[in-house]
Design a protein around this motif. Sequence first.
Motif, short mmCIF file in Angstrom:
data_model
loop_
_atom_site.label_atom_id
_atom_site.label_comp_id
_atom_site.label_asym_id
_atom_site.label_seq_id
_atom_site.Cartn_x
_atom_site.Cartn_y
_atom_site.Cartn_z
N MET A 127 -13.02 -22.39 1.99
CA MET A 127 -13.51 -21.35 1.08
C MET A 127 -12.42 -20.91 0.11
SD MET A 127 -15.44 -17.84 2.18
CE MET A 127 -14.06 -16.75 2.56
N GLY A 128 -12.63 -21.22 -1.17
CA GLY A 128 -11.73 -20.75 -2.20
C GLY A 128 -12.05 -19.31 -2.56
N VAL A 129 -11.02 -18.47 -2.59
CA VAL A 129 -11.18 -17.05 -2.92
C VAL A 129 -10.26 -16.73 -4.09
CG1 VAL A 129 -10.99 -14.67 -2.09
CG2 VAL A 129 -11.72 -16.50 -0.53
N SER A 130 -10.83 -16.28 -5.21
CA SER A 130 -10.01 -15.97 -6.37
C SER A 130 -10.17 -14.51 -6.76
CB SER A 130 -10.41 -16.85 -7.56
OG SER A 130 -9.62 -16.51 -8.70
N GLY A 131 -9.09 -13.94 -7.24
CA GLY A 131 -9.11 -12.56 -7.70
C GLY A 131 -7.91 -11.77 -7.23
N GLY A 132 -7.06 -12.42 -6.42
CA GLY A 132 -5.86 -11.75 -5.95
C GLY A 132 -6.18 -10.59 -5.02
N GLU A 133 -5.20 -9.74 -4.85
CA GLU A 133 -5.32 -8.60 -3.95
C GLU A 133 -6.48 -7.68 -4.35
OE1 GLU A 133 -2.51 -4.71 -2.88
OE2 GLU A 133 -1.62 -6.50 -3.78
N GLU A 134 -6.59 -7.38 -5.63
CA GLU A 134 -7.65 -6.49 -6.12
C GLU A 134 -9.03 -7.11 -5.90
OE1 GLU A 134 -9.12 -2.98 -8.05
OE2 GLU A 134 -7.18 -3.49 -7.16
N GLY A 135 -9.14 -8.41 -6.17
CA GLY A 135 -10.41 -9.09 -5.98
C GLY A 135 -10.83 -9.11 -4.52
N ALA A 136 -9.87 -9.39 -3.63
CA ALA A 136 -10.19 -9.43 -2.20
C ALA A 136 -10.74 -8.08 -1.74
CB ALA A 136 -8.95 -9.79 -1.40
N ARG A 137 -10.19 -7.01 -2.27
CA ARG A 137 -10.60 -5.68 -1.82
C ARG A 137 -11.94 -5.24 -2.43
NH1 ARG A 137 -12.64 -2.17 -0.10
NH2 ARG A 137 -11.95 -0.11 0.58
N HIS A 138 -12.16 -5.56 -3.69
CA HIS A 138 -13.32 -4.99 -4.38
C HIS A 138 -14.35 -6.01 -4.86
CE1 HIS A 138 -11.56 -1.03 -4.17
NE2 HIS A 138 -10.45 -1.50 -4.70
N GLY A 139 -14.05 -7.30 -4.73
CA GLY A 139 -15.03 -8.31 -5.13
C GLY A 139 -14.39 -9.53 -5.75
N PRO A 140 -14.18 -10.59 -4.96
CA PRO A 140 -13.61 -11.82 -5.50
C PRO A 140 -14.70 -12.79 -5.95
CG PRO A 140 -13.75 -11.97 -3.12
CD PRO A 140 -14.35 -10.64 -3.50
N SER A 141 -14.27 -13.86 -6.60
CA SER A 141 -15.13 -15.02 -6.83
C SER A 141 -14.90 -15.96 -5.65
CB SER A 141 -14.75 -15.71 -8.14
OG SER A 141 -15.46 -16.91 -8.30
N ILE A 142 -15.99 -16.43 -5.04
CA ILE A 142 -15.89 -17.20 -3.79
C ILE A 142 -16.55 -18.56 -3.94
CG2 ILE A 142 -16.39 -17.19 -1.31
CD1 ILE A 142 -16.65 -14.14 -1.48
N MET A 143 -15.79 -19.62 -3.61
CA MET A 143 -16.24 -21.00 -3.74
C MET A 143 -16.31 -21.63 -2.36
SD MET A 143 -13.60 -21.27 -6.87
CE MET A 143 -13.06 -19.58 -6.59
N VAL A 144 -17.50 -21.96 -1.90
CA VAL A 144 -17.71 -22.38 -0.51
C VAL A 144 -17.98 -23.88 -0.42
CG1 VAL A 144 -19.15 -22.07 1.55
CG2 VAL A 144 -18.64 -20.10 0.07
N GLY A 145 -17.26 -24.53 0.50
CA GLY A 145 -17.50 -25.94 0.79
C GLY A 145 -17.72 -26.13 2.28
#
Length: 476
Positions: A127-145
Amino acid sequence: MAQAEIGLIGLGVMGSNLALNIAEKGNKIAVFNRTVDATRKFYAEAGELQSQIVPCETIEEFVAAIRPPRPIIIMIKAGEPVDQQMELLKPYLENNDIMIDAGNANFRDTMRRFDNLKDSGLTFIGMGVSGGEEGARHGPSIMVGGKEESWKRVEKVLTSIAAKYNEDPCVAWLGENGAGHFVKTIHNGIEYADMQMIAEIYGILRDGLKMSATEIGEVFGTWNKGRLNSYLIEITEKVLKAADPITGKPIVDLILDKAGQKGTGKWSVIEAQNMGIPATAIEAAVAARSISSVKSEREAAEKVLGLPAVGEFKVADKAAFLKDLESALLAAKIGAYAQGFAVMAQASREFNWNLPMPTIARIWRAGCIIRSVFLDEITTAFTKDPNVANLIVTPAFADMVKETDGALRRVVSAAALGGLPVPALASALGYFDSYRRGRGTANVIQAQRDFFGAHGFDRVDGADAHHGPWGSGLNA
């Protein structure tokens, strides 16, 4: 007590923020960290979210706290630590339990892990998670394989925590095994190129036009209100306007010009080269970071070689040149995105992933580092023609390239004549000029290859002769 819907191992910055996001969105989550004190501290500081969190101090307690089939996010340092954690988990898991690597993993490691688990009854998500610390806390972009049934088990939780773009969640299942981590890798490659291009424009404004950091920040702020509107342009304005609390000077002027990198940009370049897809903007950006890291060598070279003797950087019409810089940056960004999507399209064919290009563009519109208004147009372009050979030949982007081509050409020329390095901008221009030219110069290369190695060539007239009349010159 009700079992948790999902578990998470690794309460570092990213893991802690992701766990709080999951809890805040109404999902009960079990958490575990190798260091018990970290788990206790995290729980103590969770405040009103404590009711949604099950802190666990042993692996046995942690696994028992999650509803089967158990999805377990592993948010620790990529590489061997993930393999070690998986081995520690396996004895406690049951059929159909899902281990989820949410770090910046090499997609080939992800594919290997899938293969290693294929007869175990367990499964895996990369699972790719983008958005850094702020994204992880409030809403990242998530790429699932991973397997589609694994995705369905976690879809509700991941959809709840993902960034939203006009209420559309920025998360999607992209395909089997390494698809999610591969897309995240290319996302990061594009990010490298985007950041390098911004830095090159900054360099022209600082060293060419002699503008202060605050003045340059104003320029980026103006651009962020137009077609370049994006997270990276937005934060560039902020970092350029920020003052050092110690000296009061612009903080950016006090930061050492050595850029770090963690490997995803390099992986993008390696995979592009392996597949024979040009990703020149990403290559230039990775190389530029490598050059930046040899600070002492650069300082020594300047003493030996000096800077180019080009005289003063002169611009006849500053306002017009600033417009050119804006258009040049847009053009170069188009080149970088086009290359990234071309690499993903080829990977989709090679690994049988059937990557959904419109969906990838869609889930990058919010939450991730390269989010921008620009991605709305890419989503539309790929929705109209998902199988187009290259983004730059879609009607909308062909028009943009034609419109901004002259500005990019003028900016690269001015930078070269002024002795200012713009490797990523120049690579984008070279890419456009090479891709749009029906008759290139590789015929000479093929002649050379045939001359010294008898590699042969194809003829434009279709004749059967596939070697040149080099004769005894072959051994000259």
